[in-house]
Design an enzyme around this catalytic site. Structure first.
Site, PDB file in Angstrom:
ATOM      1  N   HIS A  18      -8.374 -14.609 -35.129  1.00 14.33           N
ATOM      2  CA  HIS A  18      -7.909 -13.275 -34.739  1.00 14.33           C
ATOM      3  C   HIS A  18      -6.672 -13.384 -33.848  1.00 14.33           C
ATOM      4  O   HIS A  18      -5.695 -12.649 -34.028  1.00 14.33           O
ATOM      5  CB  HIS A  18      -8.982 -12.517 -33.945  1.00 14.33           C
ATOM      6  N   LYS A  42     -22.790  -4.825 -39.013  1.00 14.04           N
ATOM      7  CA  LYS A  42     -22.505  -6.206 -38.645  1.00 14.04           C
ATOM      8  C   LYS A  42     -23.388  -6.702 -37.501  1.00 14.04           C
ATOM      9  O   LYS A  42     -23.234  -7.822 -37.059  1.00 14.04           O
ATOM     10  CB  LYS A  42     -21.028  -6.372 -38.272  1.00 14.04           C
ATOM     11  N   ARG A  92      -8.135 -15.071 -45.234  1.00 17.80           N
ATOM     12  CA  ARG A  92      -8.558 -16.463 -45.131  1.00 17.80           C
ATOM     13  C   ARG A  92      -8.761 -17.090 -46.498  1.00 17.80           C
ATOM     14  O   ARG A  92      -8.464 -18.245 -46.704  1.00 17.80           O
ATOM     15  CB  ARG A  92      -9.877 -16.557 -44.353  1.00 17.80           C
ATOM     16  N   SER A 130     -16.141 -14.623 -37.376  1.00 14.86           N
ATOM     17  CA  SER A 130     -16.987 -14.253 -36.237  1.00 14.86           C
ATOM     18  C   SER A 130     -18.466 -14.408 -36.560  1.00 14.86           C
ATOM     19  O   SER A 130     -19.251 -14.881 -35.734  1.00 14.86           O
ATOM     20  CB  SER A 130     -16.703 -12.811 -35.809  1.00 14.86           C
TER      21      SER A 130
END
Length: 169
Positions: A18, A42, A92, A130
Site C-alpha cells: 500500500h 473483510k 499485484r 493484508s
C-alpha cells in the site's frame, strides 16, 4: 486546476505494498486522498478509527499533499465529493486485474469524468496482501517483511490482546 486522485482501501492493516502505491500515486497528482473505507465482509481486525490513525501516521513519512479521509459510500460518490479526477489502484496479479477491470468499467458507467489509473506493484511487494498478513500474524508468524515496524507492533499487540492468535505446530 489541481489534479486530485483517490486511493481507496480498507488498509487492515496498511502494508508496504500500500505504501508503495501511495508513494508512487502521490507523484501523479497534486493531492492524493487516501480513502479508508469500511468493508464488513473483510472482517476487519482494526476499527475504522484505528486504521485512520495508522494510515495517517504511516503516510506522514512520505510527505507531499496526501490526505487520509474515511468514507462509507460508493467510491465514485466519494471521488466526486473530494473533487477527484482519478482513482489510483494497485495491481499485484492477474486475479487483481480481472476484478479491478470490472470495477473500473462499472465506475466509468457511474461517472465518466473520473479515470482509473492502475499501478503495478513493485515486484518485491507483489505477494503482500493484508488478508495474508493478518493470517500470518494470527498464527504467530513474522510479518516484519510486509509492514512497517510500528504496524508490526500493532498487529502483534492486537493478536495478543484478543487472544485470537494460535501458535503454528
Amino acid at each position: 486546476m489541481s489534479r486530485i486522485g483517490v486511493y481507496p482501501g480498507t488498509f487492515d492493516p496498511i502494508t508496504l505494498g500500500h505504501m508503495d502505491i501511495i508513494r508512487r500515486g502521490a507523484k501523479l497528482v497534486d493531492r492524493l486522498v487516501v480513502g479508508v473505507t469500511t468493508n464488513a465482509s473483510k472482517s476487519p481486525m482494526f476499527s475504522l478509527d484505528e486504521r485512520m490513525a495508522t494510515v495517517r501516521r504511516e503516510v506522514a513519512t512520505i510527505g507531499g499533499a496526501i490526505d487520509v479521509v474515511p468514507f462509507d459510500s460508493l467510491l465514485m460518490d466519494f471521488a466526486t465529493r473530494e473533487g477527484a479526477s482519478m482513482i489510483v489502484r494497485g495491481l499485484r496479479a492477474v486475479a487483481d486485474f480481472e476484478y479491478e477491470y470490472q470495477m473500473a468499467g462499472m465506475n466509468q458507467q457511474l461517472n465518466r469524468h473520473v479515470e482509473t489509473v492502475f499501478l503495478m506493484a513493485d515486484v518485491a511487494l507483489q505477494p503482500i496482501a493484508s488478508r495474508l498478513v493478518k493470517e500470518i500474524a494470527l498464527f504467530g508468524g513474522d510479518v516484519s517483511k510486509f509492514v512497517t515496524p510500528s504496524v508490526c507492533a500493532e498487529l502483534v499487540a492486537r493478536v495478543t490482546e484478543t487472544g485470537r492468535g494460535r501458535r503454528a505446530d
